[in-house]
Design an enzyme around this catalytic site. Sequence first.
Site, PDB file in Angstrom:
ATOM      1  N   SER A 125       1.068 -14.979   3.750  1.00 15.56           N
ATOM      2  CA  SER A 125       1.399 -13.552   3.625  1.00 15.56           C
ATOM      3  C   SER A 125       2.673 -13.242   4.382  1.00 15.56           C
ATOM      4  O   SER A 125       2.989 -13.893   5.392  1.00 15.56           O
ATOM      5  CB  SER A 125       0.241 -12.759   4.218  1.00 15.56           C
ATOM      6  OG  SER A 125       0.600 -11.418   4.392  1.00 15.56           O
ATOM      7  N   TYR A 150      -6.629 -11.196  11.281  1.00 13.96           N
ATOM      8  CA  TYR A 150      -6.363 -11.635   9.901  1.00 13.96           C
ATOM      9  C   TYR A 150      -5.007 -12.333   9.824  1.00 13.96           C
ATOM     10  O   TYR A 150      -4.887 -13.454   9.334  1.00 13.96           O
ATOM     11  CB  TYR A 150      -6.393 -10.436   8.931  1.00 13.96           C
ATOM     12  CG  TYR A 150      -5.747 -10.751   7.599  1.00 13.96           C
ATOM     13  CD1 TYR A 150      -6.381 -11.567   6.669  1.00 13.96           C
ATOM     14  CD2 TYR A 150      -4.470 -10.268   7.281  1.00 13.96           C
ATOM     15  CE1 TYR A 150      -5.775 -11.887   5.457  1.00 13.96           C
ATOM     16  CE2 TYR A 150      -3.857 -10.582   6.071  1.00 13.96           C
ATOM     17  CZ  TYR A 150      -4.516 -11.391   5.168  1.00 13.96           C
ATOM     18  OH  TYR A 150      -3.909 -11.722   3.975  1.00 13.96           O
ATOM     19  N   LYS A 154      -3.626 -16.526   9.122  1.00 18.05           N
ATOM     20  CA  LYS A 154      -2.628 -17.042   8.164  1.00 18.05           C
ATOM     21  C   LYS A 154      -1.655 -17.982   8.893  1.00 18.05           C
ATOM     22  O   LYS A 154      -1.316 -19.058   8.398  1.00 18.05           O
ATOM     23  CB  LYS A 154      -1.852 -15.889   7.514  1.00 18.05           C
ATOM     24  CG  LYS A 154      -2.697 -15.031   6.597  1.00 18.05           C
ATOM     25  CD  LYS A 154      -3.059 -15.788   5.331  1.00 18.05           C
ATOM     26  CE  LYS A 154      -4.131 -15.104   4.529  1.00 18.05           C
ATOM     27  NZ  LYS A 154      -4.806 -15.918   3.558  1.00 18.05           N
TER      28      LYS A 154
HETATM   29  P1  NAD Z   1      -9.994 -11.372  -2.772  1.00 20.01           P
HETATM   30  O1  NAD Z   1     -10.911 -10.968  -1.687  1.00 20.01           O
HETATM   31  O2  NAD Z   1     -10.041 -10.593  -4.047  1.00 20.01           O
HETATM   32  O3  NAD Z   1     -10.182 -12.921  -3.114  1.00 20.01           O
HETATM   33  C1  NAD Z   1     -10.657 -13.854  -2.187  1.00 20.01           C
HETATM   34  C2  NAD Z   1     -11.816 -14.585  -2.846  1.00 20.01           C
HETATM   35  O4  NAD Z   1     -12.301 -15.574  -1.947  1.00 20.01           O
HETATM   36  C3  NAD Z   1     -13.000 -13.676  -3.189  1.00 20.01           C
HETATM   37  O5  NAD Z   1     -13.368 -13.890  -4.526  1.00 20.01           O
HETATM   38  C4  NAD Z   1     -14.113 -14.124  -2.232  1.00 20.01           C
HETATM   39  O6  NAD Z   1     -15.402 -13.968  -2.792  1.00 20.01           O
HETATM   40  C5  NAD Z   1     -13.729 -15.569  -1.968  1.00 20.01           C
HETATM   41  N1  NAD Z   1     -14.161 -16.092  -0.662  1.00 20.01           N
HETATM   42  C6  NAD Z   1     -14.012 -15.514   0.563  1.00 20.01           C
HETATM   43  N2  NAD Z   1     -14.535 -16.307   1.509  1.00 20.01           N
HETATM   44  C7  NAD Z   1     -15.025 -17.413   0.880  1.00 20.01           C
HETATM   45  C8  NAD Z   1     -15.704 -18.576   1.328  1.00 20.01           C
HETATM   46  N3  NAD Z   1     -15.991 -18.765   2.619  1.00 20.01           N
HETATM   47  N4  NAD Z   1     -16.054 -19.510   0.410  1.00 20.01           N
HETATM   48  C9  NAD Z   1     -15.791 -19.326  -0.911  1.00 20.01           C
HETATM   49  N5  NAD Z   1     -15.166 -18.227  -1.393  1.00 20.01           N
HETATM   50  C10 NAD Z   1     -14.787 -17.287  -0.498  1.00 20.01           C
HETATM   51  O7  NAD Z   1      -8.511 -11.348  -2.180  1.00 20.01           O
HETATM   52  P2  NAD Z   1      -7.101 -11.503  -2.902  1.00 20.01           P
HETATM   53  O8  NAD Z   1      -6.378 -10.222  -2.762  1.00 20.01           O
HETATM   54  O9  NAD Z   1      -7.260 -12.114  -4.224  1.00 20.01           O
HETATM   55  O10 NAD Z   1      -6.399 -12.518  -1.906  1.00 20.01           O
HETATM   56  C11 NAD Z   1      -6.452 -13.918  -2.112  1.00 20.01           C
HETATM   57  C12 NAD Z   1      -5.783 -14.606  -0.936  1.00 20.01           C
HETATM   58  O11 NAD Z   1      -4.440 -14.138  -0.818  1.00 20.01           O
HETATM   59  C13 NAD Z   1      -6.441 -14.334   0.400  1.00 20.01           C
HETATM   60  O12 NAD Z   1      -6.423 -15.515   1.168  1.00 20.01           O
HETATM   61  C14 NAD Z   1      -5.566 -13.278   1.023  1.00 20.01           C
HETATM   62  O13 NAD Z   1      -5.608 -13.307   2.425  1.00 20.01           O
HETATM   63  C15 NAD Z   1      -4.192 -13.684   0.507  1.00 20.01           C
HETATM   64  N6  NAD Z   1      -3.260 -12.568   0.481  1.00 20.01           N
HETATM   65  C16 NAD Z   1      -3.608 -11.412  -0.164  1.00 20.01           C
HETATM   66  C17 NAD Z   1      -2.737 -10.342  -0.150  1.00 20.01           C
HETATM   67  C18 NAD Z   1      -3.120  -9.054  -0.843  1.00 20.01           C
HETATM   68  O14 NAD Z   1      -2.498  -8.040  -0.576  1.00 20.01           O
HETATM   69  N7  NAD Z   1      -4.097  -9.025  -1.736  1.00 20.01           N
HETATM   70  C19 NAD Z   1      -1.496 -10.452   0.497  1.00 20.01           C
HETATM   71  C20 NAD Z   1      -1.158 -11.648   1.123  1.00 20.01           C
HETATM   72  C21 NAD Z   1      -2.060 -12.711   1.106  1.00 20.01           C
HETATM   73  C1  UD1 Z   2      -1.481  -4.414   4.662  1.00 17.54           C
HETATM   74  C2  UD1 Z   2      -1.777  -5.136   5.947  1.00 17.54           C
HETATM   75  C3  UD1 Z   2      -1.092  -6.504   5.922  1.00 17.54           C
HETATM   76  C4  UD1 Z   2      -1.584  -7.305   4.712  1.00 17.54           C
HETATM   77  C5  UD1 Z   2      -1.324  -6.492   3.440  1.00 17.54           C
HETATM   78  C6  UD1 Z   2      -1.924  -7.173   2.258  1.00 17.54           C
HETATM   79  C7  UD1 Z   2      -2.101  -3.414   7.672  1.00 17.54           C
HETATM   80  C8  UD1 Z   2      -1.550  -2.823   8.927  1.00 17.54           C
HETATM   81  N1  UD1 Z   2      -1.322  -4.357   7.085  1.00 17.54           N
HETATM   82  O1  UD1 Z   2      -0.100  -4.326   4.530  1.00 17.54           O
HETATM   83  O2  UD1 Z   2      -1.374  -7.233   7.087  1.00 17.54           O
HETATM   84  O3  UD1 Z   2      -0.910  -8.547   4.615  1.00 17.54           O
HETATM   85  O4  UD1 Z   2      -1.941  -5.195   3.570  1.00 17.54           O
HETATM   86  O5  UD1 Z   2      -1.389  -6.589   1.103  1.00 17.54           O
HETATM   87  O6  UD1 Z   2      -3.189  -3.078   7.236  1.00 17.54           O
HETATM   88  N2  UD1 Z   2      -0.398   3.722   2.913  1.00 17.54           N
HETATM   89  C9  UD1 Z   2      -0.561   5.099   2.946  1.00 17.54           C
HETATM   90  N3  UD1 Z   2      -1.806   5.599   2.658  1.00 17.54           N
HETATM   91  C10 UD1 Z   2      -2.872   4.811   2.338  1.00 17.54           C
HETATM   92  C11 UD1 Z   2      -2.674   3.400   2.289  1.00 17.54           C
HETATM   93  C12 UD1 Z   2      -1.420   2.885   2.607  1.00 17.54           C
HETATM   94  O7  UD1 Z   2       0.375   5.841   3.229  1.00 17.54           O
HETATM   95  O8  UD1 Z   2      -3.977   5.337   2.101  1.00 17.54           O
HETATM   96  C13 UD1 Z   2       0.945   3.169   3.225  1.00 17.54           C
HETATM   97  C14 UD1 Z   2       0.951   2.262   4.444  1.00 17.54           C
HETATM   98  O9  UD1 Z   2       1.149   3.002   5.619  1.00 17.54           O
HETATM   99  C15 UD1 Z   2       2.124   1.336   4.104  1.00 17.54           C
HETATM  100  C16 UD1 Z   2       2.114   1.260   2.574  1.00 17.54           C
HETATM  101  O10 UD1 Z   2       1.349   2.380   2.133  1.00 17.54           O
HETATM  102  O11 UD1 Z   2       3.298   1.943   4.499  1.00 17.54           O
HETATM  103  C17 UD1 Z   2       1.476  -0.011   2.046  1.00 17.54           C
HETATM  104  O12 UD1 Z   2       0.204  -0.170   2.659  1.00 17.54           O
HETATM  105  P1  UD1 Z   2      -0.799  -1.359   2.269  1.00 17.54           P
HETATM  106  O13 UD1 Z   2      -1.008  -1.352   0.804  1.00 17.54           O
HETATM  107  O14 UD1 Z   2      -1.995  -1.218   3.149  1.00 17.54           O
HETATM  108  O15 UD1 Z   2      -0.007  -2.679   2.609  1.00 17.54           O
HETATM  109  P2  UD1 Z   2       0.714  -3.157   3.973  1.00 17.54           P
HETATM  110  O16 UD1 Z   2       0.746  -2.091   4.982  1.00 17.54           O
HETATM  111  O17 UD1 Z   2       2.005  -3.743   3.610  1.00 17.54           O
END
Ligand code: NAD
Ligand code: UD1
Length: 339
Positions: A125, A150, A154
């Site tokens: 991330s 969290y 990473k």
């Molecule tokens: P998500 O929660 O939708 O997907 C994660 C999946 O992993 C889920 O289906 C969950 O059931 C499964 N899981 C969790 N723990 C497990 C375990 N112990 N064994 C087997 N399965 C397990 O999340 P996502 O948004 O699809 O994110 C996927 C990955 O990308 C995550 O590692 C997350 O940290 C990373 N990531 C997400 C974002 C974001 O904004 N969505 C941003 C940066 C990184």
């Molecule tokens: C958040 C996490 C970041 C994670 C990422 C995954 C925090 C502090 N950071 O990031 O660690 O990797 O999600 O995608 O939680 N916002 C509003 N109102 C809301 C929700 C969000 O104004 O109800 C604003 C936030 O202040 C931010 C922007 O929208 O400025 C995006 O927020 P969000 O979607 O939560 O993502 P990140 O803050 O980038």
Amino acid sequence: MSTILVTGGAGYIGSHTVVELVKAGYDPIIFDNFSNAKPAVLPRIKQICGRSVPFYAGDIRVREQMERPFKENKIDGVIHFAGLKAVGESVKKPLEYYDNNVHGSTVLLEVMRDYGCHNFIFSSSSTVYGEPDKVPLTEDSPIKRANSPYGQTKIDIEYMAEELQKAVPEFSVTLLRYFNPVGAHESGLIGEDPRGIPNNLMPYLTQVAVGRLECLTIFGKDYPTPDGTCIRDYIHVVDLATGHVAALKHCLDKPGVHIYNLGTGTGYSVIDMVKAFSKAIGHELPHKFGPRREGDVVCCYADPSKAKNELGWVATHTLEDMTRDAYNWQKNNPNGYDD
Ligand code: NAD
Ligand code: UD1
């Protein structure tokens, strides 16, 4: 074609990546414990792909469960999405986050090493960069101590995979640092389905749009940005998924450590997002201003040129595509996969 194990493949980004893997001719296998996903996603994936995708129910932390797909298939590589991802929850439950994310990844990497599977692609991330000293962020930007458990998991998993690669040089370790994934598959069949009230901006916007929530609170209006709200690099989840396919093509069986930012290179403010969303739904989305959220970075966007130059990958979806597809998914599934 190569067989790719997708841990967390039933989740938001995983499900979209499975679809793009099938489209690109790979044979994905999903491994998930449904801790943050619903079984209803599997028939939806089948409907989009025109075929079912093999599935293993299991927890990455449990060695016997993690070993099953390796015993029963020849796995060429692993895309590792499984993990817990709620920043606020991680502050309250740090041990659960280290156990699930770091310990779980240790078990997975051990099994991979023991079964001779050396291709590992990890969901990292942009949070590893912390509050940037300057934007856009390149892969060489400094890694900062994370401001949540969290984020720290990473960083820890990145380091662990890099150390393993030094010890077992056959490993190809690919670290993909995502910016802000949003949107949904254009079919409206799969999308983001967070539990409870969403913490992230886009699912909050979509739930206000369909009347499930009343009003968006914008966190802070006095940041040092042109309109006073925070700036992020929002990327369509299908672009992110094709980024994984591009990374797989480039990095499979190429020993070493490969690191890529997956973002668009464009930053949008919260107000930009509200405006774009209002346009998508045809009326102004209810919103108000509230205090800043603790831990928010002011401005964060990617320099995605390394991925472009080396993987031949660029994000092609516009902000309009992101808002349209997110809204389409939520409209078709007001209660997510429970519908
Ligand atoms: P998500 O929660 O939708 O997907 C994660 C999946 O992993 C889920 O289906 C969950 O059931 C499964 N899981 C969790 N723990 C497990 C375990 N112990 N064994 C087997 N399965 C397990 O999340 P996502 O948004 O699809 O994110 C996927 C990955 O990308 C995550 O590692 C997350 O940290 C990373 N990531 C997400 C974002 C974001 O904004 N969505 C941003 C940066 C990184
Ligand atoms: C958040 C996490 C970041 C994670 C990422 C995954 C925090 C502090 N950071 O990031 O660690 O990797 O999600 O995608 O939680 N916002 C509003 N109102 C809301 C929700 C969000 O104004 O109800 C604003 C936030 O202040 C931010 C922007 O929208 O400025 C995006 O927020 P969000 O979607 O939560 O993502 P990140 O803050 O980038």
